[in-house]
Scaffold this motif. Structure first.
Motif, PDB file in Angstrom:
ATOM      1  N   PHE A  81     -11.753   7.363  -7.589  1.00 33.33           N
ATOM      2  CA  PHE A  81     -10.723   7.284  -6.568  1.00 33.33           C
ATOM      3  C   PHE A  81      -9.550   8.172  -6.990  1.00 33.33           C
ATOM      4  CE2 PHE A  81      -7.463   5.140  -3.963  1.00 33.33           C
ATOM      5  CZ  PHE A  81      -8.038   5.463  -2.754  1.00 33.33           C
ATOM      6  N   ASP A 112     -15.582   0.231 -11.604  1.00 35.82           N
ATOM      7  CA  ASP A 112     -14.412   0.060 -10.747  1.00 35.82           C
ATOM      8  C   ASP A 112     -14.886  -0.899  -9.653  1.00 35.82           C
ATOM      9  OD1 ASP A 112     -12.582   0.182  -8.664  1.00 35.82           O
ATOM     10  OD2 ASP A 112     -12.061   2.279  -9.037  1.00 35.82           O
ATOM     11  N   CYS A 149     -13.516  -2.791  -7.226  1.00 37.68           N
ATOM     12  CA  CYS A 149     -12.733  -3.141  -6.032  1.00 37.68           C
ATOM     13  C   CYS A 149     -13.547  -3.800  -4.930  1.00 37.68           C
ATOM     14  CB  CYS A 149     -12.137  -1.888  -5.418  1.00 37.68           C
ATOM     15  SG  CYS A 149     -10.826  -1.198  -6.347  1.00 37.68           S
ATOM     16  N   ARG A 150     -14.752  -3.272  -4.708  1.00 40.08           N
ATOM     17  CA  ARG A 150     -15.537  -3.762  -3.573  1.00 40.08           C
ATOM     18  C   ARG A 150     -16.896  -4.282  -4.054  1.00 40.08           C
ATOM     19  NH1 ARG A 150     -12.330   0.533  -2.244  1.00 40.08           N
ATOM     20  NH2 ARG A 150     -10.736  -0.031  -0.726  1.00 40.08           N
ATOM     21  N   LYS A 188      -6.441  -6.227  -4.200  1.00 38.06           N
ATOM     22  CA  LYS A 188      -6.105  -6.040  -2.785  1.00 38.06           C
ATOM     23  C   LYS A 188      -7.353  -5.782  -1.951  1.00 38.06           C
ATOM     24  CE  LYS A 188      -3.074  -2.957  -4.180  1.00 38.06           C
ATOM     25  NZ  LYS A 188      -2.171  -1.780  -4.117  1.00 38.06           N
ATOM     26  N   LYS A 189      -8.468  -5.538  -2.622  1.00 34.83           N
ATOM     27  CA  LYS A 189      -9.707  -5.266  -1.894  1.00 34.83           C
ATOM     28  C   LYS A 189     -10.551  -6.541  -1.857  1.00 34.83           C
ATOM     29  CE  LYS A 189      -7.912  -1.165  -2.665  1.00 34.83           C
ATOM     30  NZ  LYS A 189      -6.812  -0.848  -3.587  1.00 34.83           N
ATOM     31  N   SER A 203      -8.896  -3.837  -8.371  1.00 35.26           N
ATOM     32  CA  SER A 203      -7.703  -3.934  -7.547  1.00 35.26           C
ATOM     33  C   SER A 203      -7.949  -5.111  -6.602  1.00 35.26           C
ATOM     34  CB  SER A 203      -7.494  -2.638  -6.761  1.00 35.26           C
ATOM     35  OG  SER A 203      -6.512  -2.855  -5.774  1.00 35.26           O
ATOM     36  N   THR A 205     -18.053   3.552  -9.372  1.00 41.99           N
ATOM     37  CA  THR A 205     -17.178   2.911  -8.391  1.00 41.99           C
ATOM     38  C   THR A 205     -18.028   2.226  -7.322  1.00 41.99           C
ATOM     39  OG1 THR A 205     -15.608   4.693  -8.773  1.00 41.99           O
ATOM     40  CG2 THR A 205     -15.203   3.315  -6.865  1.00 41.99           C
ATOM     41  N   ASN A 228     -15.315   4.652  -2.612  1.00 38.19           N
ATOM     42  CA  ASN A 228     -14.274   4.833  -1.603  1.00 38.19           C
ATOM     43  C   ASN A 228     -14.041   6.306  -1.255  1.00 38.19           C
ATOM     44  OD1 ASN A 228     -12.149   4.401   0.126  1.00 38.19           O
ATOM     45  ND2 ASN A 228     -10.716   3.710  -1.423  1.00 38.19           N
ATOM     46  N   THR A 261      -6.231   7.750  -7.367  1.00 34.84           N
ATOM     47  CA  THR A 261      -5.277   7.292  -8.388  1.00 34.84           C
ATOM     48  C   THR A 261      -5.980   7.110  -9.742  1.00 34.84           C
ATOM     49  OG1 THR A 261      -5.584   5.069  -7.492  1.00 34.84           O
ATOM     50  CG2 THR A 261      -3.572   6.218  -6.851  1.00 34.84           C
TER      51      THR A 261
HETATM   52  C1  LIG Z   1     -12.142   2.367  -5.606  1.00 39.20           C
HETATM   53  C2  LIG Z   1     -10.672   2.147  -5.848  1.00 39.20           C
HETATM   54  N1  LIG Z   1     -10.201   2.099  -7.107  1.00 39.20           N
HETATM   55  C3  LIG Z   1      -8.892   1.899  -7.359  1.00 39.20           C
HETATM   56  C4  LIG Z   1      -7.979   1.752  -6.346  1.00 39.20           C
HETATM   57  C5  LIG Z   1      -6.527   1.556  -6.703  1.00 39.20           C
HETATM   58  O1  LIG Z   1      -6.049   0.309  -6.395  1.00 39.20           O
HETATM   59  P1  LIG Z   1      -4.499  -0.054  -6.580  1.00 39.20           P
HETATM   60  O2  LIG Z   1      -3.768   0.708  -5.534  1.00 39.20           O
HETATM   61  O3  LIG Z   1      -4.409  -1.533  -6.347  1.00 39.20           O
HETATM   62  O4  LIG Z   1      -4.114   0.345  -7.955  1.00 39.20           O
HETATM   63  C6  LIG Z   1      -8.415   1.816  -5.020  1.00 39.20           C
HETATM   64  C7  LIG Z   1      -7.436   1.688  -3.914  1.00 39.20           C
HETATM   65  O5  LIG Z   1      -7.653   1.960  -2.775  1.00 39.20           O
HETATM   66  C8  LIG Z   1      -9.805   2.006  -4.770  1.00 39.20           C
HETATM   67  O6  LIG Z   1     -10.283   2.054  -3.515  1.00 39.20           O
END
Ligand SMILES: Cc1ncc(COP(=O)(O)O)c(C=O)c1O
Length: 335
Positions: free
Chosen positions: A2, A93, A95-96, A135-136, A133, A60, A64, A4
């Motif tokens: 991703f 990673d 997140c999902r 938030k996902k 993360s 990942t 994403n 970031t």
């Molecule tokens: C696959 C993945 N990794 C990392 C992140 C980063 O998450 P955060 O913004 O909570 O640090 C995201 C955010 O969209 C993401 O989709």
């Protein structure tokens, strides 16, 4: 990786290298696991450069940056095996993780009778750790975590945590957010929810694909990805077709999307010429448990209308940009 994640890697002085499988590079050709790592490429890279040059391998789930596409259990297992043979740490990673587990259940042989938590447990069993993360796939408003198997490394990270985010018992998060994460991590594995989630994305994808709008196929887990290169073939990559499309959707229908293409991942060569990204995508990430079918129908109508008017869309020029994560703050103008 991703955006970031890549930026953090590069900020630390390392280099982030993407090794997406071949089918992941072809937006409109469907395949079940387009988020897979290219195992051959990984092996040859290790042979050519030496394992000691490689700090870690990250996978990942789902991908994403490449259409929300899932990774198969076999691919996670193979990656783990190669990393273990060469003593390279392997991280997920995550997140999902629930959406990825659901795709494995639907698409990979031998998993249809397994529960999501069983599949998730197997996925994580192959990794040395994960980043998340929340938030996902934890339904939280904020926060996340780093999970590690190695006790010494975990202690080092906890010590660093105290001087950066906060004490290990809360890590800079409010108690209610920790509770939300703890509950969300289980709630997200409910198969009724996952069915609704994956079906909603598929619904929008199918609706616009039926109107010939170029879209990433098959539908991904959390978002619909338009193929901006095909959508706006008259706009060259150095005029950022993805960003032009993002603007057009917002102007026409107030729909917020994000470019995942050469604005996000492009680099300049020594002569200042753009080295474009692999894909020029526009992501419409769908918030969990927010929209009704009529909201999604509206989004489809706007996309289709913009597609009919595509010849009138112009490219983008960057006026001001920063070195790292330029797409977060760049100032642009329409050409
Ligand atoms: C696959 C993945 N990794 C990392 C992140 C980063 O998450 P955060 O913004 O909570 O640090 C995201 C955010 O969209 C993401 O989709």
């Amino acid at each position: 990786m991703f955006d970031t994640t890549r930026a953090n890697i590069e900020y630390s002085g390392a280099i982030g290298i993407d090794m997406i499988c071949q089918e992941g590079k072809l937006p409109q050709i469907p395949a079940p696991f387009k988020g897979n790592i290219d195992i051959m490429e990984l092996s040859s890279y290790i042979s050519a450069n030496g394992a000691e040059q490689i700090a870690m391998v990250i996978i990942t789930v789902t991908n994403n940056s490449g259409g929300g596409q899932p990774v198969s259990m076999q691919n996670i297992k193979d990656t783990h095996q190669i990393c273990a043979e060469h003593n390279i740490p392997f991280y997920i990673d995550a997140c999902r993780f629930a959406e990825n587990s659901y795709f494995i259940k639907l698409r990979e042989k031998g998993y249809s009778d397994k529960s999501i938590i069983e599949i998730a447990n197997e996925m994580f069993s192959y990794a040395d750790g994960c980043t998340m993360s929340a938030k996902k796939d934890a339904f939280a408003n904020i926060g996340g975590f780093l999970a590690l198997r190695n006790e010494d490394l975990a202690t080092t990270c906890r010590n660093l945590l105290v001087i950066t985010e906060g004490f290990p018992t809360y890590g800079g998060l409010a108690g209610r957010d920790l509770e939300a994460i703890a509950i969300g991590l289980y709630e997200v594995m409910d198969e009724n929810y996952l069915q609704y989630r994956i079906r909603s994305i598929e619904y929008l994808t199918q609706k616009i694909a039926a109107a010939n709008v170029p879209v990433m196929l098959p539908a991904g887990g959390h978002a619909v990805y338009l193929d901006a290169k095909q959508f706006l073939p008259h706009i060259p990559v150095d005029q950022y077709p993805g960003q032009a499309l993002v603007c057009a959707l917002y102007i026409k229908g107030g729909i917020r999307s994000v470019e995942i293409g050469s604005l996000m991942f492009g680099k300049y060569d020594a002569f200042g010429k753009l080295i474009p990204a692999n894909l020029e995508l526009v992501r419409l990430a769908i918030p969990r448990r927010v929209y009704t079918q009529s909201h999604i129908d509206y989004v489809a109508e706007v996309i289709i209308q913009v597609y009919h008017e595509r010849a009138s869309i112009h490219g983008i020029i960057i006026i001001k940009e920063s070195k790292l994560l330029r797409h977060f703050t760049a100032q642009m103008d329409l050409i």
